[in-house]
Scaffold this motif. Structure first.
Motif, PDB file in Angstrom:
ATOM      1  N   ARG A  39       0.832  -1.209   0.000  1.00 15.12           N
ATOM      2  CA  ARG A  39       0.000   0.000   0.000  1.00 15.12           C
ATOM      3  C   ARG A  39       0.867   1.260   0.000  1.00 15.12           C
ATOM      4  O   ARG A  39       0.608   2.206  -0.746  1.00 15.12           O
ATOM      5  CB  ARG A  39      -0.932  -0.006   1.218  1.00 15.12           C
ATOM      6  CG  ARG A  39      -2.082  -1.003   1.124  1.00 15.12           C
ATOM      7  CD  ARG A  39      -3.020  -0.855   2.320  1.00 15.12           C
ATOM      8  NE  ARG A  39      -4.119  -1.803   2.304  1.00 15.12           N
ATOM      9  CZ  ARG A  39      -5.263  -1.642   1.644  1.00 15.12           C
ATOM     10  NH1 ARG A  39      -5.440  -0.539   0.927  1.00 15.12           N
ATOM     11  NH2 ARG A  39      -6.221  -2.546   1.699  1.00 15.12           N
ATOM     12  N   ASN A  40       1.895   1.263   0.839  1.00 17.55           N
ATOM     13  CA  ASN A  40       2.766   2.439   0.916  1.00 17.55           C
ATOM     14  C   ASN A  40       3.534   2.661  -0.377  1.00 17.55           C
ATOM     15  O   ASN A  40       3.731   3.810  -0.803  1.00 17.55           O
ATOM     16  CB  ASN A  40       3.749   2.283   2.078  1.00 17.55           C
ATOM     17  CG  ASN A  40       3.067   2.351   3.439  1.00 17.55           C
ATOM     18  OD1 ASN A  40       1.969   2.884   3.570  1.00 17.55           O
ATOM     19  ND2 ASN A  40       3.714   1.799   4.461  1.00 17.55           N
ATOM     20  N   ALA A  41       3.966   1.567  -1.005  1.00 17.91           N
ATOM     21  CA  ALA A  41       4.780   1.681  -2.208  1.00 17.91           C
ATOM     22  C   ALA A  41       3.965   2.036  -3.443  1.00 17.91           C
ATOM     23  O   ALA A  41       4.424   2.805  -4.303  1.00 17.91           O
ATOM     24  CB  ALA A  41       5.533   0.371  -2.453  1.00 17.91           C
ATOM     25  N   LEU A  42       2.745   1.479  -3.558  1.00 17.87           N
ATOM     26  CA  LEU A  42       1.989   1.646  -4.795  1.00 17.87           C
ATOM     27  C   LEU A  42       0.489   1.835  -4.604  1.00 17.87           C
ATOM     28  O   LEU A  42      -0.082   2.804  -5.108  1.00 17.87           O
ATOM     29  CB  LEU A  42       2.217   0.444  -5.717  1.00 17.87           C
ATOM     30  CG  LEU A  42       1.381   0.403  -7.006  1.00 17.87           C
ATOM     31  CD1 LEU A  42       1.713   1.598  -7.897  1.00 17.87           C
ATOM     32  CD2 LEU A  42       1.561  -0.907  -7.743  1.00 17.87           C
ATOM     33  N   LEU A  43      -0.165   0.924  -3.915  1.00 18.74           N
ATOM     34  CA  LEU A  43      -1.624   0.867  -3.978  1.00 18.74           C
ATOM     35  C   LEU A  43      -2.296   2.141  -3.495  1.00 18.74           C
ATOM     36  O   LEU A  43      -3.328   2.554  -4.057  1.00 18.74           O
ATOM     37  CB  LEU A  43      -2.136  -0.335  -3.177  1.00 18.74           C
ATOM     38  CG  LEU A  43      -1.617  -1.709  -3.615  1.00 18.74           C
ATOM     39  CD1 LEU A  43      -2.326  -2.812  -2.837  1.00 18.74           C
ATOM     40  CD2 LEU A  43      -1.774  -1.924  -5.113  1.00 18.74           C
ATOM     41  N   ASP A  44      -1.732   2.777  -2.481  1.00 20.60           N
ATOM     42  CA  ASP A  44      -2.326   4.014  -1.975  1.00 20.60           C
ATOM     43  C   ASP A  44      -2.153   5.176  -2.945  1.00 20.60           C
ATOM     44  O   ASP A  44      -2.767   6.241  -2.754  1.00 20.60           O
ATOM     45  CB  ASP A  44      -1.725   4.386  -0.614  1.00 20.60           C
ATOM     46  CG  ASP A  44      -2.229   3.486   0.504  1.00 20.60           C
ATOM     47  OD1 ASP A  44      -3.184   2.728   0.278  1.00 20.60           O
ATOM     48  OD2 ASP A  44      -1.641   3.530   1.610  1.00 20.60           O
ATOM     49  N   HIS A  45      -1.367   4.980  -3.984  1.00 18.78           N
ATOM     50  CA  HIS A  45      -1.140   6.034  -4.983  1.00 18.78           C
ATOM     51  C   HIS A  45      -1.997   5.833  -6.234  1.00 18.78           C
ATOM     52  O   HIS A  45      -1.876   6.610  -7.183  1.00 18.78           O
ATOM     53  CB  HIS A  45       0.344   6.062  -5.370  1.00 18.78           C
ATOM     54  CG  HIS A  45       1.265   6.215  -4.197  1.00 18.78           C
ATOM     55  ND1 HIS A  45       1.447   7.413  -3.534  1.00 18.78           N
ATOM     56  CD2 HIS A  45       2.038   5.304  -3.541  1.00 18.78           C
ATOM     57  CE1 HIS A  45       2.302   7.243  -2.540  1.00 18.78           C
ATOM     58  NE2 HIS A  45       2.674   5.969  -2.520  1.00 18.78           N
ATOM     59  N   LEU A  46      -2.818   4.812  -6.233  1.00 23.99           N
ATOM     60  CA  LEU A  46      -3.651   4.512  -7.388  1.00 23.99           C
ATOM     61  C   LEU A  46      -5.110   4.872  -7.110  1.00 23.99           C
ATOM     62  O   LEU A  46      -5.564   4.837  -5.965  1.00 23.99           O
ATOM     63  CB  LEU A  46      -3.568   3.020  -7.735  1.00 23.99           C
ATOM     64  CG  LEU A  46      -2.181   2.441  -8.009  1.00 23.99           C
ATOM     65  CD1 LEU A  46      -2.293   0.946  -8.282  1.00 23.99           C
ATOM     66  CD2 LEU A  46      -1.508   3.148  -9.172  1.00 23.99           C
ATOM     67  N   ALA A  47      -5.840   5.196  -8.187  1.00 22.03           N
ATOM     68  CA  ALA A  47      -7.287   5.407  -8.083  1.00 22.03           C
ATOM     69  C   ALA A  47      -7.948   4.037  -8.062  1.00 22.03           C
ATOM     70  O   ALA A  47      -8.477   3.557  -9.067  1.00 22.03           O
ATOM     71  CB  ALA A  47      -7.781   6.245  -9.253  1.00 22.03           C
ATOM     72  N   LEU A  48      -7.892   3.401  -6.902  1.00 26.04           N
ATOM     73  CA  LEU A  48      -8.231   1.995  -6.771  1.00 26.04           C
ATOM     74  C   LEU A  48      -9.393   1.839  -5.786  1.00 26.04           C
ATOM     75  O   LEU A  48      -9.279   2.213  -4.615  1.00 26.04           O
ATOM     76  CB  LEU A  48      -7.000   1.246  -6.250  1.00 26.04           C
ATOM     77  CG  LEU A  48      -6.948  -0.260  -6.330  1.00 26.04           C
ATOM     78  CD1 LEU A  48      -6.989  -0.742  -7.779  1.00 26.04           C
ATOM     79  CD2 LEU A  48      -5.657  -0.759  -5.675  1.00 26.04           C
ATOM     80  N   PRO A  49     -10.522   1.297  -6.224  1.00 30.70           N
ATOM     81  CA  PRO A  49     -11.629   1.071  -5.282  1.00 30.70           C
ATOM     82  C   PRO A  49     -11.194   0.118  -4.172  1.00 30.70           C
ATOM     83  O   PRO A  49     -10.478  -0.858  -4.432  1.00 30.70           O
ATOM     84  CB  PRO A  49     -12.710   0.423  -6.159  1.00 30.70           C
ATOM     85  CG  PRO A  49     -12.355   0.779  -7.569  1.00 30.70           C
ATOM     86  CD  PRO A  49     -10.853   0.869  -7.589  1.00 30.70           C
ATOM     87  N   PRO A  50     -11.604   0.375  -2.947  1.00 29.36           N
ATOM     88  CA  PRO A  50     -11.196  -0.484  -1.832  1.00 29.36           C
ATOM     89  C   PRO A  50     -11.535  -1.956  -2.050  1.00 29.36           C
ATOM     90  O   PRO A  50     -10.779  -2.834  -1.624  1.00 29.36           O
ATOM     91  CB  PRO A  50     -11.966   0.090  -0.640  1.00 29.36           C
ATOM     92  CG  PRO A  50     -12.234   1.511  -1.010  1.00 29.36           C
ATOM     93  CD  PRO A  50     -12.413   1.520  -2.488  1.00 29.36           C
ATOM     94  N   GLU A  51     -12.656  -2.220  -2.714  1.00 32.98           N
ATOM     95  CA  GLU A  51     -13.063  -3.609  -2.916  1.00 32.98           C
ATOM     96  C   GLU A  51     -12.168  -4.353  -3.906  1.00 32.98           C
ATOM     97  O   GLU A  51     -12.282  -5.578  -4.048  1.00 32.98           O
ATOM     98  CB  GLU A  51     -14.518  -3.678  -3.387  1.00 32.98           C
ATOM     99  CG  GLU A  51     -14.801  -3.001  -4.712  1.00 32.98           C
ATOM    100  CD  GLU A  51     -15.204  -1.536  -4.578  1.00 32.98           C
ATOM    101  OE1 GLU A  51     -15.830  -1.013  -5.519  1.00 32.98           O
ATOM    102  OE2 GLU A  51     -14.900  -0.916  -3.523  1.00 32.98           O
TER     103      GLU A  51
END
Length: 256
Positions: free
Chosen positions: A92-104
């Motif tokens: 999450r810190n490296a990539l996922l939190d920087h994407l327009a990504l729905p939580p589901e």
């Protein structure tokens, strides 16, 4: 369909990480042209997380509709949610939190307290996974040849009926972990094994020599379409020349 195994050697870890990140983004774009959604299985470890950080830094990520990409993990340290040592937290810190990504779209492994026991947690993740197969699965490799949290000479390596196993005696801390099994890993369309450093050279050589899977779990990894070993020069140093052969493997760029 014949499964292909390829070896791509890079000069150093930095170029390896940037190259894999760029290839990943290109492949995601290609896959989304063919499918409405795709599933990607992530790994942890220093190199795996460095690849995700390189993806975050690549401008090409802005052109992808991430709402159509679902993320899973190959294994997880059985630690509290948000713990800095969890693969999920690092990803999450490296990539996922920087994407327009729905939580589901993010499917982390359970943490302690989510279920009564670690075995129940394994069963719950298997249920959540269902019949999902991965378009791309990232794997790292330990110096001992382990992949995910499937360790040499542990019964979990040869598990064939369960999708997810609970490891309670890991040789690496923490002792409790959750892991996909080899049949689930090998149901992936593409497996990308990323490893760097001279301490991984022996494991790579044994994998390419088709060593005993129980003793060298990475030797049992084989994606349905292809398995690509992305390695740096140090990790490739001990691989016999006969195993990096143009008739059996590729060491130049390919379509992934």
């Amino acid at each position: 369909m014949t499964s292909e195994r390829r070896v791509l050697v890079h000069p150093d870890a930095a170029s390896l990480e940037a190259s894999v990140a760029a290839r990943f983004l290109t492949k995601v774009i290609d896959l989304l042209d063919e499918h409405p959604t795709i599933d990607v299985c992530l790994t942890g470890g220093s190199t795996g997380i460095a690849v995700l950080a390189a993806v975050a830094q690549n401008p090409a990520r802005e052109g992808i509709d991430w709402s159509r990409v679902r993320f899973w993990w190959g294994d997880e340290r059985y630690l509290p949610n948000g713990d800095a040592d969890r693969n999920e937290t690092q990803a999450r810190n490296a990539l996922l939190d920087h994407l327009a990504l729905p939580p589901e779209n993010v499917h982390p492994f359970p943490a302690p307290g989510d279920h009564p026991t670690i075995e129940a947690a394994a069963e719950a993740y298997a249920t959540e996974l269902g019949d999902t197969t991965f378009d791309i699965t990232f794997l790292g490799v330990g110096p001992d040849g382990h992949v995910a949290s499937l360790f040499p000479d542990h019964a979990t390596v040869l598990e064939t009926t369960k999708k997810v196993v609970a490891e309670t005696n890991s040789p690496k801390p923490p002792p409790e972990r959750l892991s996909l099994t080899l049949p689930v890993i090998n149901s992936s369309e593409r497996i990308w094994v990323v490893l760097a450093g001279a301490d991984k050279a022996g494991a790579l050589g044994l994998a390419l020599a088709d060593a005993n899977v129980a003793s060298v779990p990475v030797a049992g990894v084989r994606g349905r379409k292809r398995t690509v070993f992305f390695v740096d020069q140090d990790a490739a140093a001990e691989v016999p020349e006969g195993l990096i052969d143009r008739d059996r493997y590729w060491t130049a760029s390919d379509e992934g």
